[in-house]
Design a protein around this motif. Structure first.
Motif, PDB file in Angstrom:
ATOM      1  N   LEU A  24       0.838  -1.195   0.000  1.00 30.00           N
ATOM      2  CA  LEU A  24       0.000   0.000   0.000  1.00 30.00           C
ATOM      3  C   LEU A  24       0.877   1.251   0.000  1.00 30.00           C
ATOM      4  O   LEU A  24       0.620   2.203  -0.748  1.00 30.00           O
ATOM      5  N   ALA A  25       1.923   1.254   0.810  1.00 32.10           N
ATOM      6  CA  ALA A  25       2.839   2.402   0.849  1.00 32.10           C
ATOM      7  C   ALA A  25       3.457   2.626  -0.529  1.00 32.10           C
ATOM      8  O   ALA A  25       3.566   3.773  -0.992  1.00 32.10           O
ATOM      9  N   GLN A  26       3.840   1.544  -1.193  1.00 34.06           N
ATOM     10  CA  GLN A  26       4.399   1.650  -2.543  1.00 34.06           C
ATOM     11  C   GLN A  26       3.385   2.286  -3.495  1.00 34.06           C
ATOM     12  O   GLN A  26       3.733   3.172  -4.281  1.00 34.06           O
ATOM     13  N   ALA A  27       2.130   1.855  -3.403  1.00 32.78           N
ATOM     14  CA  ALA A  27       1.085   2.401  -4.273  1.00 32.78           C
ATOM     15  C   ALA A  27       0.870   3.887  -3.994  1.00 32.78           C
ATOM     16  O   ALA A  27       0.689   4.679  -4.929  1.00 32.78           O
ATOM     17  N   VAL A  28       0.904   4.267  -2.726  1.00 27.73           N
ATOM     18  CA  VAL A  28       0.740   5.684  -2.371  1.00 27.73           C
ATOM     19  C   VAL A  28       1.893   6.499  -2.957  1.00 27.73           C
ATOM     20  O   VAL A  28       1.678   7.536  -3.601  1.00 27.73           O
ATOM     21  N   LEU A  29       3.120   6.036  -2.750  1.00 30.50           N
ATOM     22  CA  LEU A  29       4.290   6.769  -3.240  1.00 30.50           C
ATOM     23  C   LEU A  29       4.314   6.847  -4.765  1.00 30.50           C
ATOM     24  O   LEU A  29       4.842   7.807  -5.332  1.00 30.50           O
ATOM     25  N   ALA A  30       3.732   5.851  -5.430  1.00 34.24           N
ATOM     26  CA  ALA A  30       3.694   5.844  -6.900  1.00 34.24           C
ATOM     27  C   ALA A  30       2.492   6.602  -7.445  1.00 34.24           C
ATOM     28  O   ALA A  30       2.335   6.716  -8.661  1.00 34.24           O
ATOM     29  N   GLY A  31       1.627   7.105  -6.554  1.00 34.04           N
ATOM     30  CA  GLY A  31       0.465   7.866  -6.990  1.00 34.04           C
ATOM     31  C   GLY A  31      -0.669   7.011  -7.537  1.00 34.04           C
ATOM     32  O   GLY A  31      -1.518   7.508  -8.268  1.00 34.04           O
ATOM     33  N   ARG A  32      -0.705   5.728  -7.165  1.00 33.17           N
ATOM     34  CA  ARG A  32      -1.751   4.831  -7.670  1.00 33.17           C
ATOM     35  C   ARG A  32      -2.971   4.748  -6.760  1.00 33.17           C
ATOM     36  O   ARG A  32      -3.915   4.043  -7.081  1.00 33.17           O
ATOM     37  N   THR A  33      -2.935   5.430  -5.636  1.00 30.66           N
ATOM     38  CA  THR A  33      -4.081   5.447  -4.732  1.00 30.66           C
ATOM     39  C   THR A  33      -4.145   6.803  -4.055  1.00 30.66           C
ATOM     40  O   THR A  33      -3.132   7.460  -3.854  1.00 30.66           O
ATOM     41  N   LYS A  34      -5.348   7.200  -3.700  1.00 30.52           N
ATOM     42  CA  LYS A  34      -5.519   8.499  -3.056  1.00 30.52           C
ATOM     43  C   LYS A  34      -5.521   8.395  -1.539  1.00 30.52           C
ATOM     44  O   LYS A  34      -5.290   9.364  -0.849  1.00 30.52           O
ATOM     45  N   GLY A  35      -5.789   7.212  -1.016  1.00 31.93           N
ATOM     46  CA  GLY A  35      -5.811   7.020   0.426  1.00 31.93           C
ATOM     47  C   GLY A  35      -4.421   7.021   1.032  1.00 31.93           C
ATOM     48  O   GLY A  35      -3.438   6.758   0.338  1.00 31.93           O
ATOM     49  N   TYR A  36      -4.339   7.316   2.281  1.00 35.44           N
ATOM     50  CA  TYR A  36      -3.110   7.236   3.085  1.00 35.44           C
ATOM     51  C   TYR A  36      -2.000   8.181   2.623  1.00 35.44           C
ATOM     52  O   TYR A  36      -0.863   8.023   3.042  1.00 35.44           O
ATOM     53  N   GLN A  37      -2.297   9.144   1.784  1.00 35.88           N
ATOM     54  CA  GLN A  37      -1.246  10.010   1.256  1.00 35.88           C
ATOM     55  C   GLN A  37      -0.518  10.809   2.322  1.00 35.88           C
ATOM     56  O   GLN A  37       0.629  11.179   2.133  1.00 35.88           O
ATOM     57  N   HIS A  38      -1.193  11.063   3.428  1.00 38.22           N
ATOM     58  CA  HIS A  38      -0.576  11.869   4.485  1.00 38.22           C
ATOM     59  C   HIS A  38      -0.215  11.037   5.703  1.00 38.22           C
ATOM     60  O   HIS A  38      -0.012  11.588   6.786  1.00 38.22           O
ATOM     61  N   HIS A  39      -0.124   9.731   5.519  1.00 39.97           N
ATOM     62  CA  HIS A  39       0.192   8.869   6.655  1.00 39.97           C
ATOM     63  C   HIS A  39       1.614   9.143   7.136  1.00 39.97           C
ATOM     64  O   HIS A  39       2.551   9.196   6.333  1.00 39.97           O
ATOM     65  N   PRO A  40       1.793   9.338   8.438  1.00 36.74           N
ATOM     66  CA  PRO A  40       3.121   9.693   8.955  1.00 36.74           C
ATOM     67  C   PRO A  40       4.193   8.638   8.682  1.00 36.74           C
ATOM     68  O   PRO A  40       5.370   8.984   8.547  1.00 36.74           O
ATOM     69  N   GLN A  41       3.823   7.376   8.577  1.00 40.14           N
ATOM     70  CA  GLN A  41       4.815   6.333   8.314  1.00 40.14           C
ATOM     71  C   GLN A  41       5.535   6.544   6.981  1.00 40.14           C
ATOM     72  O   GLN A  41       6.627   6.023   6.778  1.00 40.14           O
ATOM     73  N   LEU A  42       4.916   7.284   6.073  1.00 40.23           N
ATOM     74  CA  LEU A  42       5.513   7.495   4.753  1.00 40.23           C
ATOM     75  C   LEU A  42       6.554   8.607   4.736  1.00 40.23           C
ATOM     76  O   LEU A  42       7.312   8.728   3.783  1.00 40.23           O
ATOM     77  N   GLU A  43       6.598   9.399   5.806  1.00 37.24           N
ATOM     78  CA  GLU A  43       7.510  10.542   5.819  1.00 37.24           C
ATOM     79  C   GLU A  43       8.962  10.139   5.636  1.00 37.24           C
ATOM     80  O   GLU A  43       9.714  10.799   4.919  1.00 37.24           O
ATOM     81  N   ARG A  44       9.379   9.064   6.271  1.00 36.32           N
ATOM     82  CA  ARG A  44      10.789   8.679   6.150  1.00 36.32           C
ATOM     83  C   ARG A  44      11.121   8.179   4.755  1.00 36.32           C
ATOM     84  O   ARG A  44      12.245   8.313   4.294  1.00 36.32           O
ATOM     85  N   PHE A  45      10.135   7.640   4.043  1.00 33.81           N
ATOM     86  CA  PHE A  45      10.374   7.233   2.662  1.00 33.81           C
ATOM     87  C   PHE A  45      10.381   8.451   1.744  1.00 33.81           C
ATOM     88  O   PHE A  45      11.217   8.542   0.846  1.00 33.81           O
ATOM     89  N   ARG A  46       9.485   9.372   1.980  1.00 28.25           N
ATOM     90  CA  ARG A  46       9.454  10.588   1.160  1.00 28.25           C
ATOM     91  C   ARG A  46      10.730  11.422   1.343  1.00 28.25           C
ATOM     92  O   ARG A  46      11.140  12.138   0.428  1.00 28.25           O
ATOM     93  N   ALA A  47      11.339  11.340   2.507  1.00 35.55           N
ATOM     94  CA  ALA A  47      12.564  12.098   2.768  1.00 35.55           C
ATOM     95  C   ALA A  47      13.784  11.460   2.094  1.00 35.55           C
ATOM     96  O   ALA A  47      14.843  12.093   2.004  1.00 35.55           O
ATOM     97  N   HIS A  48      13.649  10.247   1.618  1.00 37.93           N
ATOM     98  CA  HIS A  48      14.748   9.529   0.966  1.00 37.93           C
ATOM     99  C   HIS A  48      14.984  10.118  -0.435  1.00 37.93           C
ATOM    100  O   HIS A  48      14.035  10.540  -1.096  1.00 37.93           O
ATOM    101  N   PRO A  49      16.234  10.144  -0.901  1.00 38.86           N
ATOM    102  CA  PRO A  49      16.506  10.670  -2.248  1.00 38.86           C
ATOM    103  C   PRO A  49      15.754   9.918  -3.360  1.00 38.86           C
ATOM    104  O   PRO A  49      15.465  10.492  -4.405  1.00 38.86           O
ATOM    105  N   ASP A  50      15.448   8.644  -3.134  1.00 40.27           N
ATOM    106  CA  ASP A  50      14.715   7.852  -4.128  1.00 40.27           C
ATOM    107  C   ASP A  50      13.652   7.023  -3.395  1.00 40.27           C
ATOM    108  O   ASP A  50      13.849   5.841  -3.106  1.00 40.27           O
TER     109      ASP A  50
END
Length: 146
Positions: free
Chosen positions: A25-51
């Motif tokens: 699900l996190a992968q789908a959110v980061l790839a823009g394939r789902t609208k849910g969970y876009q602001h989930h705090p668990q994703l912050e550390r992945f979004r902060a990564h260079p890739d």
């Protein structure tokens, strides 16, 4: 959504399979394939990564590797960017690792006490191969329980 910092070897069957679903699900959110969970705090550390896409792929690969070691068959074709080669580690604080370790231990005590018993003597857990531990308190994105 919980993308565990402790190494997947500590997860019981439910934790490993649930972690796989949540990381997909996190992968789908980061790839823009789902609208849910876009602001989930668990994703912050992945979004902060260079890739971020390769980082979540490395996270999924770590889960799939543990599943394979246990004889489970996770569908690796679902990983957009499989592998861990040349993926910069994601830093995590010792405080975050320790918080999640206690959180996981509490879940295992209720759900899989026999699995928890395997890790009874572990005071400081290994972390998922994607992560590297640095000193510090609980991460700012974490939403502590209770």
């Amino acid at each position: 959504m919980r993308l565990w910092t402790p190494h997947p070897k500590y997860l019981d069957r439910q934790g490993l399979t649930g972690g796989w679903r949540e990381a997909l699900l996190a992968q789908a959110v980061l790839a823009g394939r789902t609208k849910g969970y876009q602001h989930h705090p668990q994703l912050e550390r992945f979004r902060a990564h260079p890739d971020p896409h390769r980082a979540v792929g490395a996270y999924l690969t770590g889960l799939a590797d543990e599943a394979t070691a246990r004889g489970y068959r996770f569908d690796r074709s679902r990983i957009d960017h499989p592998g861990t080669d040349a993926v910069e580690p994601v830093p995590v604080t010792a405080g975050q690792r320790d918080y999640e370790w206690e959180h996981l231990r509490a879940k295992l005590a209720a759900r899989s006490p026999e699995w928890l018993a395997r890790w009874e003597d572990v005071a400081v857990p290994d972390v998922h191969p994607l992560f590297t531990v640095r000193p510090g308190p609980l991460e700012g994105w974490e939403r502590p329980l209770g």
